[in-house]
Design a protein around this motif. Structure first.
Motif, PDB file in Angstrom:
ATOM      1  N   GLU A  93       0.825  -1.206   0.000  1.00 10.27           N
ATOM      2  CA  GLU A  93       0.000   0.000   0.000  1.00 10.27           C
ATOM      3  C   GLU A  93       0.861   1.259   0.000  1.00 10.27           C
ATOM      4  O   GLU A  93       0.537   2.230  -0.684  1.00 10.27           O
ATOM      5  CB  GLU A  93      -0.973  -0.020   1.174  1.00 10.27           C
ATOM      6  CG  GLU A  93      -2.059  -1.073   0.985  1.00 10.27           C
ATOM      7  CD  GLU A  93      -3.030  -1.181   2.147  1.00 10.27           C
ATOM      8  OE1 GLU A  93      -2.960  -0.355   3.096  1.00 10.27           O
ATOM      9  OE2 GLU A  93      -3.873  -2.104   2.114  1.00 10.27           O
ATOM     10  N   ALA A  96       2.239   1.595  -3.601  1.00 10.87           N
ATOM     11  CA  ALA A  96       1.203   2.074  -4.521  1.00 10.87           C
ATOM     12  C   ALA A  96       0.917   3.559  -4.310  1.00 10.87           C
ATOM     13  O   ALA A  96       0.807   4.320  -5.272  1.00 10.87           O
ATOM     14  CB  ALA A  96      -0.074   1.252  -4.358  1.00 10.87           C
ATOM     15  N   ILE A 102       1.096   4.757 -10.905  1.00  8.10           N
ATOM     16  CA  ILE A 102      -0.099   4.062 -10.413  1.00  8.10           C
ATOM     17  C   ILE A 102      -1.147   5.132 -10.167  1.00  8.10           C
ATOM     18  O   ILE A 102      -1.005   5.962  -9.271  1.00  8.10           O
ATOM     19  CB  ILE A 102       0.185   3.247  -9.137  1.00  8.10           C
ATOM     20  CG1 ILE A 102       1.142   2.092  -9.453  1.00  8.10           C
ATOM     21  CG2 ILE A 102      -1.121   2.734  -8.534  1.00  8.10           C
ATOM     22  CD1 ILE A 102       1.518   1.244  -8.250  1.00  8.10           C
ATOM     23  N   CYS A 105      -5.489   2.708  -6.791  1.00  9.61           N
ATOM     24  CA  CYS A 105      -5.289   1.407  -6.160  1.00  9.61           C
ATOM     25  C   CYS A 105      -6.441   1.184  -5.203  1.00  9.61           C
ATOM     26  O   CYS A 105      -6.691   2.021  -4.328  1.00  9.61           O
ATOM     27  CB  CYS A 105      -3.951   1.367  -5.420  1.00  9.61           C
ATOM     28  SG  CYS A 105      -3.653  -0.186  -4.536  1.00  9.61           S
ATOM     29  N   HIS A 106      -7.151   0.084  -5.396  1.00 13.76           N
ATOM     30  CA  HIS A 106      -8.272  -0.255  -4.525  1.00 13.76           C
ATOM     31  C   HIS A 106      -8.023  -1.613  -3.896  1.00 13.76           C
ATOM     32  O   HIS A 106      -7.645  -2.560  -4.597  1.00 13.76           O
ATOM     33  CB  HIS A 106      -9.586  -0.339  -5.325  1.00 13.76           C
ATOM     34  CG  HIS A 106     -10.066   0.966  -5.835  1.00 13.76           C
ATOM     35  ND1 HIS A 106     -10.929   1.759  -5.128  1.00 13.76           N
ATOM     36  CD2 HIS A 106      -9.805   1.636  -6.984  1.00 13.76           C
ATOM     37  CE1 HIS A 106     -11.186   2.853  -5.829  1.00 13.76           C
ATOM     38  NE2 HIS A 106     -10.511   2.802  -6.952  1.00 13.76           N
ATOM     39  N   CYS A 107      -8.253  -1.710  -2.602  1.00 15.80           N
ATOM     40  CA  CYS A 107      -8.280  -3.000  -1.935  1.00 15.80           C
ATOM     41  C   CYS A 107      -9.652  -3.584  -2.261  1.00 15.80           C
ATOM     42  O   CYS A 107     -10.675  -2.916  -2.050  1.00 15.80           O
ATOM     43  CB  CYS A 107      -8.110  -2.807  -0.429  1.00 15.80           C
ATOM     44  SG  CYS A 107      -8.079  -4.353   0.492  1.00 15.80           S
ATOM     45  N   TYR A 114      -5.973  -6.511  -4.609  1.00 12.86           N
ATOM     46  CA  TYR A 114      -5.950  -5.113  -5.027  1.00 12.86           C
ATOM     47  C   TYR A 114      -6.194  -5.020  -6.528  1.00 12.86           C
ATOM     48  O   TYR A 114      -5.817  -5.920  -7.284  1.00 12.86           O
ATOM     49  CB  TYR A 114      -4.587  -4.453  -4.732  1.00 12.86           C
ATOM     50  CG  TYR A 114      -4.267  -4.378  -3.268  1.00 12.86           C
ATOM     51  CD1 TYR A 114      -4.687  -3.293  -2.499  1.00 12.86           C
ATOM     52  CD2 TYR A 114      -3.543  -5.390  -2.643  1.00 12.86           C
ATOM     53  CE1 TYR A 114      -4.390  -3.232  -1.146  1.00 12.86           C
ATOM     54  CE2 TYR A 114      -3.250  -5.327  -1.296  1.00 12.86           C
ATOM     55  CZ  TYR A 114      -3.680  -4.251  -0.547  1.00 12.86           C
ATOM     56  OH  TYR A 114      -3.394  -4.183   0.790  1.00 12.86           O
ATOM     57  N   VAL A 116      -5.174  -2.237  -9.444  1.00 15.43           N
ATOM     58  CA  VAL A 116      -4.292  -1.104  -9.649  1.00 15.43           C
ATOM     59  C   VAL A 116      -4.402  -0.651 -11.095  1.00 15.43           C
ATOM     60  O   VAL A 116      -4.379  -1.486 -12.007  1.00 15.43           O
ATOM     61  CB  VAL A 116      -2.824  -1.518  -9.341  1.00 15.43           C
ATOM     62  CG1 VAL A 116      -1.877  -0.375  -9.595  1.00 15.43           C
ATOM     63  CG2 VAL A 116      -2.696  -2.011  -7.916  1.00 15.43           C
ATOM     64  N   GLN A 117      -4.520   0.657 -11.331  1.00 20.97           N
ATOM     65  CA  GLN A 117      -4.477   1.190 -12.695  1.00 20.97           C
ATOM     66  C   GLN A 117      -3.094   1.783 -12.917  1.00 20.97           C
ATOM     67  O   GLN A 117      -2.617   2.602 -12.135  1.00 20.97           O
ATOM     68  CB  GLN A 117      -5.537   2.261 -12.927  1.00 20.97           C
ATOM     69  CG  GLN A 117      -5.531   2.752 -14.369  1.00 20.97           C
ATOM     70  CD  GLN A 117      -6.568   3.819 -14.656  1.00 20.97           C
ATOM     71  OE1 GLN A 117      -7.209   4.338 -13.756  1.00 20.97           O
ATOM     72  NE2 GLN A 117      -6.733   4.142 -15.917  1.00 20.97           N
ATOM     73  N   VAL A 118      -2.474   1.353 -14.008  1.00 20.85           N
ATOM     74  CA  VAL A 118      -1.113   1.749 -14.345  1.00 20.85           C
ATOM     75  C   VAL A 118      -1.121   2.456 -15.691  1.00 20.85           C
ATOM     76  O   VAL A 118      -1.815   2.019 -16.619  1.00 20.85           O
ATOM     77  CB  VAL A 118      -0.210   0.489 -14.431  1.00 20.85           C
ATOM     78  CG1 VAL A 118       1.172   0.817 -14.940  1.00 20.85           C
ATOM     79  CG2 VAL A 118      -0.141  -0.208 -13.075  1.00 20.85           C
ATOM     80  N   ILE A 133       5.976  -3.986  -9.708  1.00 22.86           N
ATOM     81  CA  ILE A 133       4.914  -4.367  -8.767  1.00 22.86           C
ATOM     82  C   ILE A 133       5.157  -5.792  -8.280  1.00 22.86           C
ATOM     83  O   ILE A 133       5.036  -6.087  -7.086  1.00 22.86           O
ATOM     84  CB  ILE A 133       3.518  -4.234  -9.418  1.00 22.86           C
ATOM     85  CG1 ILE A 133       3.178  -2.765  -9.661  1.00 22.86           C
ATOM     86  CG2 ILE A 133       2.449  -4.897  -8.545  1.00 22.86           C
ATOM     87  CD1 ILE A 133       1.917  -2.534 -10.483  1.00 22.86           C
ATOM     88  N   SER A 144      -2.559  -8.873 -15.383  1.00 17.60           N
ATOM     89  CA  SER A 144      -2.747  -7.567 -16.016  1.00 17.60           C
ATOM     90  C   SER A 144      -3.669  -7.641 -17.212  1.00 17.60           C
ATOM     91  O   SER A 144      -3.687  -8.628 -17.944  1.00 17.60           O
ATOM     92  CB  SER A 144      -1.398  -7.001 -16.465  1.00 17.60           C
ATOM     93  OG  SER A 144      -0.651  -6.600 -15.357  1.00 17.60           O
TER      94      SER A 144
END
Length: 160
Positions: A93, A96, A102, A105-107, A114, A116-118, A133, A144
């Motif tokens: 966390e 991120a 990034i 980032c959502h749990c 999680y 994650v948008q990259v 990551i 991904s």
């Protein structure tokens, strides 16, 4: 009407209208906003400031065109940790939160821990990012998905 945690604090239709206009046009002047919500400038400004102070407005941002700025690749990565002990969740966390490529980032609940948008300039850079990551302490698996077409990208809440 929307109620916050405190039963005394209630947003009325005028407050919601102010929030809608600010959300749609963050650089709107108080005088123009007051005109749109049918208030004089001082009461409009007071309501706006009250909602800022109460935490309804987290900040103001510009929406930038990522492609014009050279970020041609956007992907979404599911990250799974080996276990959910603080020794694993905290490093991921923190990583991120501190990493500029990034975007979010959502749990999450489900098969991964999680989402994650990259963003990256190209596929090679995207590969470098997801490899980074993978090397974060506690990460056991990633999956991904690359966006091939953006249909909608909004942070605007549906205020009625």
């Amino acid at each position: 009407m929307i109620k916050k945690e405190s039963p005394q604090e209630v947003l009325d239709d005028t407050d919601l209208s102010i929030l809608r206009h600010i959300q749609n046009e963050g650089r709107i002047s108080n005088s123009k906003l007051a005109e749109k919500v049918h208030l004089s400038e001082t009461p409009c400004w007071r309501r706006w400031k009250r909602m800022e102070e109460a935490g309804y407005i987290d900040g103001y941002n510009a929406v930038l065109n990522r492609k014009k700025l050279g970020f041609q690749v956007s992907g979404f990565t599911f990250v799974t940790l080996g276990n959910h002990e603080v020794e694993n969740t905290e490093p991921f966390e923190e990583y991120a939160a501190a990493t500029d490529w990034i975007l979010m980032c959502h749990c999450i609940a489900g098969s991964a821990d999680y989402l994650v948008q990259v963003v990256a300039k190209d596929l090679e850079e995207y590969f470098e990012h997801i490899s980074a990551i993978r090397r974060v302490k506690g990460v056991s698996a990633i999956q991904s998905n690359i966006s091939v077409k953006q249909i909608k990208n909004s942070f605007q809440l549906p205020l009625k």
